[in-house]
Write an enzyme that holds these catalytic residues in place. Structure first.
Site, PDB file in Angstrom:
ATOM      1  N   ARG A 108      -7.016  11.259  -6.252  1.00  0.00           N
ATOM      2  CA  ARG A 108      -8.204  10.410  -6.144  1.00  0.00           C
ATOM      3  C   ARG A 108      -9.473  11.217  -5.887  1.00  0.00           C
ATOM      4  NH1 ARG A 108     -10.573   7.471  -6.250  1.00  0.00           N
ATOM      5  NH2 ARG A 108     -11.024   6.372  -4.336  1.00  0.00           N
ATOM      6  N   ARG A 145      -3.640   6.475   0.722  1.00  0.00           N
ATOM      7  CA  ARG A 145      -4.207   7.731   1.234  1.00  0.00           C
ATOM      8  C   ARG A 145      -3.345   8.470   2.245  1.00  0.00           C
ATOM      9  NH1 ARG A 145      -9.758   5.155   2.818  1.00  0.00           N
ATOM     10  NH2 ARG A 145      -8.285   3.446   2.948  1.00  0.00           N
ATOM     11  N   ARG A 168       0.821  -1.232   0.000  1.00  0.00           N
ATOM     12  CA  ARG A 168       0.000   0.000   0.000  1.00  0.00           C
ATOM     13  C   ARG A 168       0.843   1.264   0.000  1.00  0.00           C
ATOM     14  NH1 ARG A 168      -5.613  -0.884   1.621  1.00  0.00           N
ATOM     15  NH2 ARG A 168      -6.112  -2.540   0.190  1.00  0.00           N
ATOM     16  N   ASP A 187      -6.618  -3.077  -7.711  1.00  0.00           N
ATOM     17  CA  ASP A 187      -7.201  -3.723  -6.532  1.00  0.00           C
ATOM     18  C   ASP A 187      -7.426  -5.191  -6.825  1.00  0.00           C
ATOM     19  OD1 ASP A 187      -8.320  -2.722  -3.798  1.00  0.00           O
ATOM     20  OD2 ASP A 187      -9.633  -4.340  -4.450  1.00  0.00           O
ATOM     21  N   TYR A 195     -14.541 -12.282  -0.067  1.00  0.00           N
ATOM     22  CA  TYR A 195     -15.251 -11.039  -0.406  1.00  0.00           C
ATOM     23  C   TYR A 195     -16.528 -11.316  -1.185  1.00  0.00           C
ATOM     24  CZ  TYR A 195     -11.782  -7.750   1.256  1.00  0.00           C
ATOM     25  OH  TYR A 195     -10.978  -6.999   2.062  1.00  0.00           O
TER      26      TYR A 195
HETATM   27  O1  CP3 Z   1       0.364   0.375  -3.215  1.00  0.00           O
HETATM   28  C1  CP3 Z   1      -0.199  -0.734  -3.294  1.00  0.00           C
HETATM   29  O2  CP3 Z   1      -0.092  -1.603  -2.422  1.00  0.00           O
HETATM   30  C2  CP3 Z   1      -0.932  -1.069  -4.579  1.00  0.00           C
HETATM   31  C3  CP3 Z   1      -2.315  -0.966  -4.565  1.00  0.00           C
HETATM   32  C4  CP3 Z   1      -3.256  -1.924  -3.871  1.00  0.00           C
HETATM   33  C5  CP3 Z   1      -4.565  -1.505  -3.502  1.00  0.00           C
HETATM   34  N1  CP3 Z   1      -5.258  -2.598  -3.087  1.00  0.00           N
HETATM   35  C6  CP3 Z   1      -5.068  -0.138  -3.623  1.00  0.00           C
HETATM   36  C7  CP3 Z   1      -6.172   0.280  -2.748  1.00  0.00           C
HETATM   37  C8  CP3 Z   1      -3.159  -3.268  -3.562  1.00  0.00           C
HETATM   38  C9  CP3 Z   1      -1.961  -4.199  -3.691  1.00  0.00           C
HETATM   39  C10 CP3 Z   1      -4.440  -3.696  -3.080  1.00  0.00           C
HETATM   40  C11 CP3 Z   1      -4.760  -5.083  -2.710  1.00  0.00           C
HETATM   41  C12 CP3 Z   1      -5.929  -5.356  -1.887  1.00  0.00           C
HETATM   42  N2  CP3 Z   1      -7.180  -4.808  -1.982  1.00  0.00           N
HETATM   43  C13 CP3 Z   1      -5.976  -6.340  -0.878  1.00  0.00           C
HETATM   44  C14 CP3 Z   1      -4.851  -7.256  -0.509  1.00  0.00           C
HETATM   45  C15 CP3 Z   1      -3.860  -6.581   0.353  1.00  0.00           C
HETATM   46  C16 CP3 Z   1      -4.303  -6.391   1.773  1.00  0.00           C
HETATM   47  O3  CP3 Z   1      -4.472  -5.239   2.156  1.00  0.00           O
HETATM   48  O4  CP3 Z   1      -4.474  -7.398   2.450  1.00  0.00           O
HETATM   49  C17 CP3 Z   1      -7.268  -6.327  -0.316  1.00  0.00           C
HETATM   50  C18 CP3 Z   1      -7.758  -7.184   0.832  1.00  0.00           C
HETATM   51  C19 CP3 Z   1      -8.018  -5.362  -1.042  1.00  0.00           C
HETATM   52  C20 CP3 Z   1      -9.450  -5.016  -0.874  1.00  0.00           C
HETATM   53  C21 CP3 Z   1      -9.601  -3.610  -0.500  1.00  0.00           C
HETATM   54  N3  CP3 Z   1      -9.429  -2.546  -1.363  1.00  0.00           N
HETATM   55  C22 CP3 Z   1      -9.967  -3.081   0.762  1.00  0.00           C
HETATM   56  C23 CP3 Z   1     -10.242  -3.907   1.991  1.00  0.00           C
HETATM   57  C24 CP3 Z   1     -10.010  -1.689   0.616  1.00  0.00           C
HETATM   58  C25 CP3 Z   1     -10.450  -0.683   1.651  1.00  0.00           C
HETATM   59  C26 CP3 Z   1      -9.312  -0.315   2.496  1.00  0.00           C
HETATM   60  C27 CP3 Z   1      -9.563   0.989   3.172  1.00  0.00           C
HETATM   61  O5  CP3 Z   1      -8.690   1.315   3.958  1.00  0.00           O
HETATM   62  O6  CP3 Z   1     -10.559   1.660   2.893  1.00  0.00           O
HETATM   63  C28 CP3 Z   1      -9.632  -1.371  -0.686  1.00  0.00           C
HETATM   64  C29 CP3 Z   1      -9.493  -0.025  -1.269  1.00  0.00           C
HETATM   65  C30 CP3 Z   1      -8.133   0.373  -1.692  1.00  0.00           C
HETATM   66  N4  CP3 Z   1      -7.348  -0.388  -2.515  1.00  0.00           N
HETATM   67  C31 CP3 Z   1      -7.469   1.584  -1.378  1.00  0.00           C
HETATM   68  C32 CP3 Z   1      -6.235   1.539  -2.043  1.00  0.00           C
HETATM   69  C33 CP3 Z   1      -5.169   2.579  -2.054  1.00  0.00           C
HETATM   70  C34 CP3 Z   1      -8.034   2.714  -0.519  1.00  0.00           C
HETATM   71  C35 CP3 Z   1      -9.239   3.363  -1.099  1.00  0.00           C
HETATM   72  C36 CP3 Z   1      -9.042   4.619  -1.905  1.00  0.00           C
HETATM   73  O7  CP3 Z   1      -7.965   4.919  -2.405  1.00  0.00           O
HETATM   74  O8  CP3 Z   1     -10.032   5.342  -2.083  1.00  0.00           O
END
Ligand code: CP3
Length: 367
Positions: free
Chosen positions: A51, A42, A38, A87, A165
């Protein structure tokens, strides 16, 4: 608009920093490479600005936005790898499930799978270059724009994590709906996991064809499975993914890139994970580095595993903890990272302190 050659997966700029790839292959490195899960997120004000006002999955569909978000952390920090902004949930979406990103709640499927009959609602097969081609275009564009500074990592969710999910419809503390399937509908569960595996194999091969130089498979929800269920519903698919992706890359004349498996909270399966066909095993912070080394042997590279919350500590203490971590893992066959992703309320300066400390203390050891 992008120049057309930036959307063609050839003539990429030569790679200047191969530390991450060398470490993944267990080769000697000048310093320990470091990146953060990540890292595009944010906690960066520039990420929030890019974003702002955009739907999350619409951002994922724009190669230009994905490229910009992927490059942002590289402008701030001397990271040794980039991970494409996307994602894991784009796969269930491509299979026909509607998904929304709800502020404060995260990703939500309004119509989750409720019974094995619902499997019929999924598209039986998909053409990844059609349905997920936007991810491939984002990878190709980013690989050009990164200018060879560091390697670009592609990724996917593992079948079990995607299945949770698709059944829970969103985050869950217990995963009890998804786990109920494993106990009540094992055959339908295996069918779904196999269908996801088939898509994931094509998806990862497509990412490499588009320019990804390494691949990480996120089994983020391994922790709610015990050893028995992990052996039955996760490990076989993780193995199959590594084996089939490599076989396909070879037979299609592409480079066989290093693969990383990150099965969060699956310390009970560490031995199995180290023999599952991946060059790198990612670790969460609940396992001691020395113990992980002893249990995985010399064949794999380890990646991890500072508690992400350690970044709430003072910069001095972050440096100390990073030093201790690097010393405990040793410089060889090691990629520094956190044990899970960065959180939105983290201070970018503290992230910088972590990265700097890894470089400083992994170079020092040489003297
Ligand atoms: O920099 C990186 O790591 C690359 C981008 C990346 C994102 N999601 C961007 C993202 C990666 C590798 C993921 C993988 C992902 N997504 C996982 C596996 C990794 C982990 O965290 O265990 C999972 C479970 C998801 C599902 C997911 N997507 C969730 C649970 C959320 C919400 C998290 C939150 O804090 O709200 C997301 C959204 C998400 N994916 C964000 C980002 C940067 C945040 C939302 C946004 O930018 O508006």
């Amino acid at each position: 608009m992008e120049r057309p050659e930036n959307l063609i997966a050839e003539n990429f700029p030569p790679l200047q920093n191969d530390t991450f790839l060398r470490a993944a292959r267990g080769e000697e490195c000048r310093h320990v490479p470091v990146w953060c899960m990540r890292q595009a997120g944010r906690y960066l004000p520039e990420f929030r600005e890019t974003r702002a006002g955009q739907d999350f999955f619409a951002s994922c569909r724009s190669p230009e936005i994905c490229c910009e978000l992927t490059l942002q952390p590289l402008r701030r920090f001397p990271l040794d790898a980039a991970i494409i902004f996307s994602d894991i949930l784009v796969i269930p979406q491509a299979l026909g499930m509607e998904i929304r990103m709800e502020p404060g709640r995260g990703p939500v499927f309004p119509e989750p799978l409720q019974s094995p009959q619902d499997l019929q609602k999924l598209k039986p097969t998909i053409d990844v270059s059609q349905d997920l081609g936007y991810v491939f275009r984002a990878i190709t564009l980013t690989r050009h724009k990164i200018e060879g500074k560091v390697p670009l990592i592609g990724f996917t969710g593992a079948p079990w994590t995607l299945m949770t999910y698709m059944i829970e419809g969103g985050g869950s503390a217990t995963m009890s709906k998804a786990k109920r399937w494993l106990y009540q509908n094992p055959t339908a569960s295996q069918k779904l996991l196999q269908q996801l595996t088939d898509v994931i194999v094509d998806y990862l091969v497509g990412q490499v064809a588009a320019g990804a130089q390494a691949l990480q498979v996120f089994e983020s929800h391994a922790g709610c499975l015990g050893p028995q269920q992990f052996a039955e519903f996760s490990l076989p698919y993780l193995r199959e993914i590594a084996q089939r992706v490599k076989q396909k890359l070879k037979s299609e004349g592409m480079e066989v890139v290093p693969m990383i498996v990150f099965a969060k909270d699956a310390h009970y399966a560490l031995e199995d994970l180290s023999q599952s066909g991946y060059e790198v095993v990612g670790l969460d912070w609940t396992i001691r580095p020395q113990e992980a080394r002893e249990r995985t042997g010399r064949k794999v590279t380890l990646q991890g595993n500072l508690d992400p919350c350690a970044l709430y500590a003072s910069k001095e203490n972050i440096e100390k903890m990073a030093k201790t971590m690097v010393e405990a893992f040793g410089r060889r066959a090691y990629i520094a990272n956190l044990g899970h992703g960065l959180y939105p309320d983290m201070d970018p300066e503290h992230v910088g302190a972590f990265i700097a400390a890894v470089h400083k203390h992994s170079e020092e050891e040489e003297k």
